[in-house]
Design a protein around this motif. Structure first.
Motif, PDB file in Angstrom:
ATOM      1  N   ALA A 258       0.818  -1.211   0.000  1.00 56.81           N
ATOM      2  CA  ALA A 258       0.000   0.000   0.000  1.00 56.81           C
ATOM      3  C   ALA A 258       0.857   1.269   0.000  1.00 56.81           C
ATOM      4  O   ALA A 258       0.582   2.199  -0.775  1.00 56.81           O
ATOM      5  N   PRO A 259       1.912   1.379   0.838  1.00 58.77           N
ATOM      6  CA  PRO A 259       2.748   2.584   0.774  1.00 58.77           C
ATOM      7  C   PRO A 259       3.393   2.785  -0.599  1.00 58.77           C
ATOM      8  O   PRO A 259       3.523   3.929  -1.061  1.00 58.77           O
ATOM      9  N   GLN A 260       3.787   1.696  -1.247  1.00 52.36           N
ATOM     10  CA  GLN A 260       4.373   1.822  -2.582  1.00 52.36           C
ATOM     11  C   GLN A 260       3.337   2.321  -3.585  1.00 52.36           C
ATOM     12  O   GLN A 260       3.636   3.163  -4.441  1.00 52.36           O
ATOM     13  N   LEU A 261       2.106   1.836  -3.478  1.00 55.64           N
ATOM     14  CA  LEU A 261       1.041   2.303  -4.366  1.00 55.64           C
ATOM     15  C   LEU A 261       0.790   3.793  -4.165  1.00 55.64           C
ATOM     16  O   LEU A 261       0.536   4.537  -5.129  1.00 55.64           O
ATOM     17  N   ARG A 262       0.877   4.251  -2.936  1.00 56.71           N
ATOM     18  CA  ARG A 262       0.642   5.681  -2.677  1.00 56.71           C
ATOM     19  C   ARG A 262       1.757   6.541  -3.275  1.00 56.71           C
ATOM     20  O   ARG A 262       1.499   7.661  -3.756  1.00 56.71           O
ATOM     21  N   VAL A 263       2.967   6.033  -3.257  1.00 55.60           N
ATOM     22  CA  VAL A 263       4.050   6.788  -3.893  1.00 55.60           C
ATOM     23  C   VAL A 263       3.866   6.802  -5.411  1.00 55.60           C
ATOM     24  O   VAL A 263       4.085   7.835  -6.063  1.00 55.60           O
ATOM     25  N   LEU A 264       3.441   5.691  -5.980  1.00 54.24           N
ATOM     26  CA  LEU A 264       3.158   5.675  -7.416  1.00 54.24           C
ATOM     27  C   LEU A 264       2.043   6.665  -7.746  1.00 54.24           C
ATOM     28  O   LEU A 264       2.079   7.347  -8.782  1.00 54.24           O
ATOM     29  N   ALA A 265       1.035   6.739  -6.878  1.00 59.25           N
ATOM     30  CA  ALA A 265      -0.044   7.713  -7.083  1.00 59.25           C
ATOM     31  C   ALA A 265       0.495   9.137  -7.044  1.00 59.25           C
ATOM     32  O   ALA A 265       0.112   9.984  -7.869  1.00 59.25           O
ATOM     33  N   ARG A 266       1.381   9.412  -6.114  1.00 57.99           N
ATOM     34  CA  ARG A 266       1.953  10.757  -6.021  1.00 57.99           C
ATOM     35  C   ARG A 266       2.769  11.091  -7.265  1.00 57.99           C
ATOM     36  O   ARG A 266       2.689  12.213  -7.796  1.00 57.99           O
ATOM     37  N   ILE A 267       3.534  10.110  -7.748  1.00 56.23           N
ATOM     38  CA  ILE A 267       4.315  10.344  -8.969  1.00 56.23           C
ATOM     39  C   ILE A 267       3.388  10.633 -10.145  1.00 56.23           C
ATOM     40  O   ILE A 267       3.620  11.552 -10.940  1.00 56.23           O
ATOM     41  N   ALA A 268       2.310   9.843 -10.258  1.00 56.65           N
ATOM     42  CA  ALA A 268       1.354  10.071 -11.346  1.00 56.65           C
ATOM     43  C   ALA A 268       0.735  11.461 -11.255  1.00 56.65           C
ATOM     44  O   ALA A 268       0.598  12.171 -12.247  1.00 56.65           O
ATOM     45  N   ARG A 269       0.373  11.867 -10.047  1.00 54.28           N
ATOM     46  CA  ARG A 269      -0.343  13.133  -9.857  1.00 54.28           C
ATOM     47  C   ARG A 269       0.589  14.339 -10.040  1.00 54.28           C
ATOM     48  O   ARG A 269       0.201  15.345 -10.668  1.00 54.28           O
ATOM     49  N   GLU A 270       1.810  14.245  -9.496  1.00 55.50           N
ATOM     50  CA  GLU A 270       2.672  15.424  -9.444  1.00 55.50           C
ATOM     51  C   GLU A 270       3.711  15.489 -10.567  1.00 55.50           C
ATOM     52  O   GLU A 270       4.192  16.583 -10.901  1.00 55.50           O
ATOM     53  N   TYR A 271       4.040  14.332 -11.161  1.00 51.36           N
ATOM     54  CA  TYR A 271       5.152  14.331 -12.113  1.00 51.36           C
ATOM     55  C   TYR A 271       4.785  13.855 -13.519  1.00 51.36           C
ATOM     56  O   TYR A 271       5.509  14.150 -14.470  1.00 51.36           O
ATOM     57  N   ASP A 272       3.690  13.103 -13.665  1.00 48.30           N
ATOM     58  CA  ASP A 272       3.321  12.590 -14.989  1.00 48.30           C
ATOM     59  C   ASP A 272       2.595  13.687 -15.771  1.00 48.30           C
ATOM     60  O   ASP A 272       1.436  13.571 -16.141  1.00 48.30           O
ATOM     61  N   GLU A 273       3.303  14.770 -15.984  1.00 48.31           N
ATOM     62  CA  GLU A 273       2.758  15.978 -16.608  1.00 48.31           C
ATOM     63  C   GLU A 273       3.695  16.382 -17.742  1.00 48.31           C
ATOM     64  O   GLU A 273       4.815  16.838 -17.501  1.00 48.31           O
ATOM     65  N   PRO A 274       3.275  16.207 -18.995  1.00 54.06           N
ATOM     66  CA  PRO A 274       4.192  16.473 -20.118  1.00 54.06           C
ATOM     67  C   PRO A 274       4.477  17.952 -20.285  1.00 54.06           C
ATOM     68  O   PRO A 274       3.705  18.820 -19.854  1.00 54.06           O
ATOM     69  N   GLU A 275       5.598  18.232 -20.923  1.00 52.50           N
ATOM     70  CA  GLU A 275       5.875  19.607 -21.304  1.00 52.50           C
ATOM     71  C   GLU A 275       4.834  20.033 -22.332  1.00 52.50           C
ATOM     72  O   GLU A 275       4.477  19.289 -23.243  1.00 52.50           O
ATOM     73  N   ALA A 276       4.342  21.257 -22.195  1.00 47.37           N
ATOM     74  CA  ALA A 276       3.159  21.698 -22.949  1.00 47.37           C
ATOM     75  C   ALA A 276       3.330  21.550 -24.457  1.00 47.37           C
ATOM     76  O   ALA A 276       2.438  21.060 -25.157  1.00 47.37           O
ATOM     77  N   GLU A 277       4.487  21.957 -24.987  1.00 46.20           N
ATOM     78  CA  GLU A 277       4.672  21.927 -26.437  1.00 46.20           C
ATOM     79  C   GLU A 277       4.705  20.485 -26.950  1.00 46.20           C
ATOM     80  O   GLU A 277       4.113  20.159 -27.986  1.00 46.20           O
ATOM     81  N   ALA A 278       5.385  19.606 -26.236  1.00 42.96           N
ATOM     82  CA  ALA A 278       5.448  18.203 -26.654  1.00 42.96           C
ATOM     83  C   ALA A 278       4.065  17.567 -26.648  1.00 42.96           C
ATOM     84  O   ALA A 278       3.702  16.812 -27.565  1.00 42.96           O
ATOM     85  N   TYR A 279       3.280  17.879 -25.627  1.00 49.62           N
ATOM     86  CA  TYR A 279       1.939  17.297 -25.546  1.00 49.62           C
ATOM     87  C   TYR A 279       1.035  17.852 -26.649  1.00 49.62           C
ATOM     88  O   TYR A 279       0.237  17.119 -27.236  1.00 49.62           O
ATOM     89  N   ARG A 280       1.184  19.126 -26.938  1.00 50.59           N
ATOM     90  CA  ARG A 280       0.384  19.734 -27.999  1.00 50.59           C
ATOM     91  C   ARG A 280       0.710  19.078 -29.345  1.00 50.59           C
ATOM     92  O   ARG A 280      -0.169  18.769 -30.141  1.00 50.59           O
ATOM     93  N   GLN A 281       1.993  18.848 -29.599  1.00 51.10           N
ATOM     94  CA  GLN A 281       2.400  18.185 -30.840  1.00 51.10           C
ATOM     95  C   GLN A 281       1.844  16.768 -30.904  1.00 51.10           C
ATOM     96  O   GLN A 281       1.379  16.319 -31.959  1.00 51.10           O
ATOM     97  N   ALA A 282       1.901  16.075 -29.772  1.00 47.60           N
ATOM     98  CA  ALA A 282       1.378  14.703 -29.730  1.00 47.60           C
ATOM     99  C   ALA A 282      -0.111  14.680 -30.034  1.00 47.60           C
ATOM    100  O   ALA A 282      -0.597  13.842 -30.803  1.00 47.60           O
ATOM    101  N   LEU A 283      -0.844  15.617 -29.463  1.00 46.96           N
ATOM    102  CA  LEU A 283      -2.287  15.671 -29.704  1.00 46.96           C
ATOM    103  C   LEU A 283      -2.586  15.985 -31.167  1.00 46.96           C
ATOM    104  O   LEU A 283      -3.504  15.409 -31.770  1.00 46.96           O
ATOM    105  N   ASP A 284      -1.798  16.870 -31.758  1.00 46.15           N
ATOM    106  CA  ASP A 284      -2.014  17.216 -33.161  1.00 46.15           C
ATOM    107  C   ASP A 284      -1.769  16.013 -34.066  1.00 46.15           C
ATOM    108  O   ASP A 284      -2.553  15.731 -34.978  1.00 46.15           O
ATOM    109  N   ILE A 285      -0.678  15.304 -33.795  1.00 45.04           N
ATOM    110  CA  ILE A 285      -0.345  14.137 -34.624  1.00 45.04           C
ATOM    111  C   ILE A 285      -1.392  13.051 -34.454  1.00 45.04           C
ATOM    112  O   ILE A 285      -1.881  12.469 -35.430  1.00 45.04           O
ATOM    113  N   GLN A 286      -1.757  12.774 -33.212  1.00 42.61           N
ATOM    114  CA  GLN A 286      -2.742  11.727 -32.974  1.00 42.61           C
ATOM    115  C   GLN A 286      -4.119  12.133 -33.494  1.00 42.61           C
ATOM    116  O   GLN A 286      -4.863  11.299 -34.006  1.00 42.61           O
TER     117      GLN A 286
END
Length: 598
Positions: free
Chosen positions: A65-93
């Motif tokens: 459970a503690p490991q799952l909570r750290v994975l949740a924190r990583i997802a919430r706080e760090y799994d955030e793409p740089e805006a330009e890269a994400y915009r390009q990805a959305l355009d291509i997709q």
């Protein structure tokens, strides 16, 4: 669960500190991209189609459970793409049609690891520090090394278990992590261990597959298979030892890897896996391994023989959790309670039948939480779901969960009296789908939406099939079936082992899909491990759902009482399915047909 020793924890912390230094030197230009690449790969950091991807090790699938909570924190706080890269990805997709590019998510893989797809490299060192705080890391998740050893998700609790494989998997993890000869192999190398009568670890499909067995004298040992694998050349592992004393397993694997290291091809990555060497050399490879093993034991003195005391030390980490707070309930009373609850609520009864598994302790059950539902890719979990999952694990499963080969999560220590409460909570979280082992419980890799290696997208195909088959009565009528989807020949979606397999291929720069039937991972349900057979030319993305429906209709027309899909395929052969697939192909538009004829 195994608790990392002071040595383990210190090693992980120092590796994290080392990576921070490597990252800073790369950022300031002190080391080049070519120099940094192997360093980040050794810590689980890839650079994918649009952004970095981190693969976190979950050895043999056990997670707290503690490991799952750290994975949740990583997802919430760090799994955030740089805006330009994400915009390009959305355009291509967006130009390609259906897109699936979620952020703040983690992804459960078929090797029981966890991946993140959008963490910027600039934040990688902070993430590694967070992982190290709960004894997690990315070691052995990439590169040409011995990867994360996998095993049965029901290890330690299964009623058909002969020997608990987890202590042996942990011993192998410790040994392979620091062995210098295992860090630069011709190609990646995967080991799986099964300790039960049913092989739920797909051992036949691994570079080394290990079955724990007892001989006639009651001694514990391993049946050893070598040379299994998927990819361009699907091969089932060859048995090379019927019985190897358990304490010799590291000496024997060293012999296997030494011969591979010496003779495996390094000039062609497509022919570098050990399966190619075993297939080419046959008995000579086996003889070379036995001779190398003899040298290691007789000449070198068997330096990696596992002492009894070490096995007992590791075994002590896999004792049952504290269950003293669980109410007293014998097996008969548990069955009676569940029968009464099932009679009162048919939907709960369906969940009991599909998602709940018997346990070696009669009052307990193991429960599969399904991470397969409409609007979410197979194996994906949001930050909120990870936090909620951690709460479920603490409340209902003594703090322990298992990531599964099928991209779901198992709670292995649930008391029968708490199943109904768990079901109610899981329903609120969208994790109580009663589709385990059914069509929509599919395996799928991230495919072309995220992976740089993919030829085609997997996730839109998975989504379309999932949306089409939402009637649970229809799914139950189709019955147990494995549908696996890979976006390229690397087979991360294990399409070869699917009763129905879907493989993305590239034809003139366009996405097409090859379909196979009759594959098996080696479980009791699917029978002996084998690769599926191609039913014909590849299909367009728009045709695939109709082809799947045609295959299922053919099965339902031809099946005999009690037959699963794989049984019918083996009885009647693939010709009826070839015809069904061909009939489901969409007719070409008139202009396109005229052009082809001209």
């Amino acid at each position: 669960m195994y608790q990392y020793t002071d040595f383990d924890q210190d090693f992980v912390r120092k590796r994290s500190e080392q990576f921070r230094d490597q990252l800073e030197r790369w950022q300031t230009g002190k080391i080049s991209e070519d120099e940094f690449r192997p360093l980040r790969l050794q810590n689980g950091w890839y650079v994918q189609r649009y952004a970095p991807m981190l693969r976190v090790a979950v050895p043999y699938g056990e997670i707290s459970a503690p490991q799952l909570r750290v994975l949740a924190r990583i997802a919430r706080e760090y799994d955030e793409p740089e805006a330009e890269a994400y915009r390009q990805a959305l355009d291509i997709q967006g130009a390609m049609g259906t897109t699936y590019l979620p952020t703040h998510y983690a992804h459960f893989t078929t090797r029981t690891n966890v991946q993140f797809n959008w963490i910027p490299l600039s934040k990688a060192a902070d993430v590694m520090d967070l992982l190290a705080s709960v004894s997690m890391h990315g070691i052995q998740t990439s590169g040409n090394c011995i990867r994360n050893t996998t095993t049965d998700a029901l290890a330690g609790v299964a009623i058909d278990e002969i020997i608990d494989p987890r202590p042996y998997a942990e011993i192998l993890r410790q040994w392979t992590t620091l062995h210098p000869e295992f860090a630069f192999l011709p190609r990646k190398f995967k080991i799986a261990i099964s300790g039960a009568q049913e092989d739920r670890a797909a051992t036949g499909w691994h570079d080394v597959g290990l079955h724990l067995v007892r001989n006639e004298a009651g001694e514990i040992g391993f049946k050893v298979f070598v040379g299994g694998g998927m990819g361009r050349t699907p091969v089932i592992g060859t048995p090379i030892r019927e019985f190897l004393p358990w304490n010799q397993i590291m000496n024997y694997i060293e012999a296997i890897v030494r011969v591979y290291n010496e003779h495996g091809r390094r000039d062609n990555k497509y022919k570098a896996r050990i399966k190619i060497l075993v297939k080419a050399e046959g008995q000579k490879y086996i003889d070379d391994v036995e001779e190398e093993f003899r040298q290691i034991v007789e000449v070198d003195g068997g330096p990696h023989t596992v002492p009894d005391a070490e096995l007992e030390r590791v075994k002590a980490c896999f004792t049952d959790p504290d269950l003293s707070h669980y109410p007293a309930l014998n097996g008969a009373d548990a069955e009676q309670l569940l029968a009464q609850q099932a009679a009162a609520e048919p939907t709960f009864a369906r969940w009991l039948g599909r998602n709940v598994h018997p346990h070696r302790i009669p009052a307990l059950r193991a429960v599969t939480l399904s991470f397969k539902r409409v609007g979410q890719a197979p194996g994906d979990a949001s930050a909120d779901q990870l936090d909620a999952l951690a709460d479920l694990v603490d409340q209902f499963s003594a703090g322990e969960a298992r990531v599964t080969h099928d991209q779901n999560v198992v709670l292995p220590w649930v008391h029968a009296s708490q199943l109904h409460a768990l079901w109610e909570r899981a329903k609120q979280l969208g994790l109580a789908s009663t589709n385990v082992d059914l069509l929509t419980d599919m395996i799928a890799c991230p495919g072309g939406d995220l992976c740089a290696l993919a030829n085609a997208r997997s996730l839109p195909i998975a989504a379309t099939i999932t949306e089409r088959y939402q009637d649970l009565d229809e799914l139950d009528d189709i019955g147990d079936i494995d549908l696996h989807i890979s976006g390229c020949i690397n087979s991360c979606g294990h399409h070869h082992t699917g009763n129905i397999g879907i493989l993305g291929v590239d034809k003139d720069g366009k996405e097409w899909y090859q379909i196979t039937v009759g594959g098996s991972d080696g479980s009791t349900l699917s029978g002996p491990a084998q690769a599926g057979k191609v039913i014909g030319p590849s299909f367009s993305a728009g045709e695939v759902p109709d082809v799947i429906e045609a295959l299922l209709t053919t099965y339902r027309d031809l099946r005999e009482r009690g037959e699963h899909f794989i049984d019918t395929v083996r009885r009647v052969g693939i010709d009826p399915f070839k015809k069904a697939g061909a009939a489901a192909r969409h007719p070409a538009p008139e202009a396109e047909t005229a052009e082809a004829e001209g």
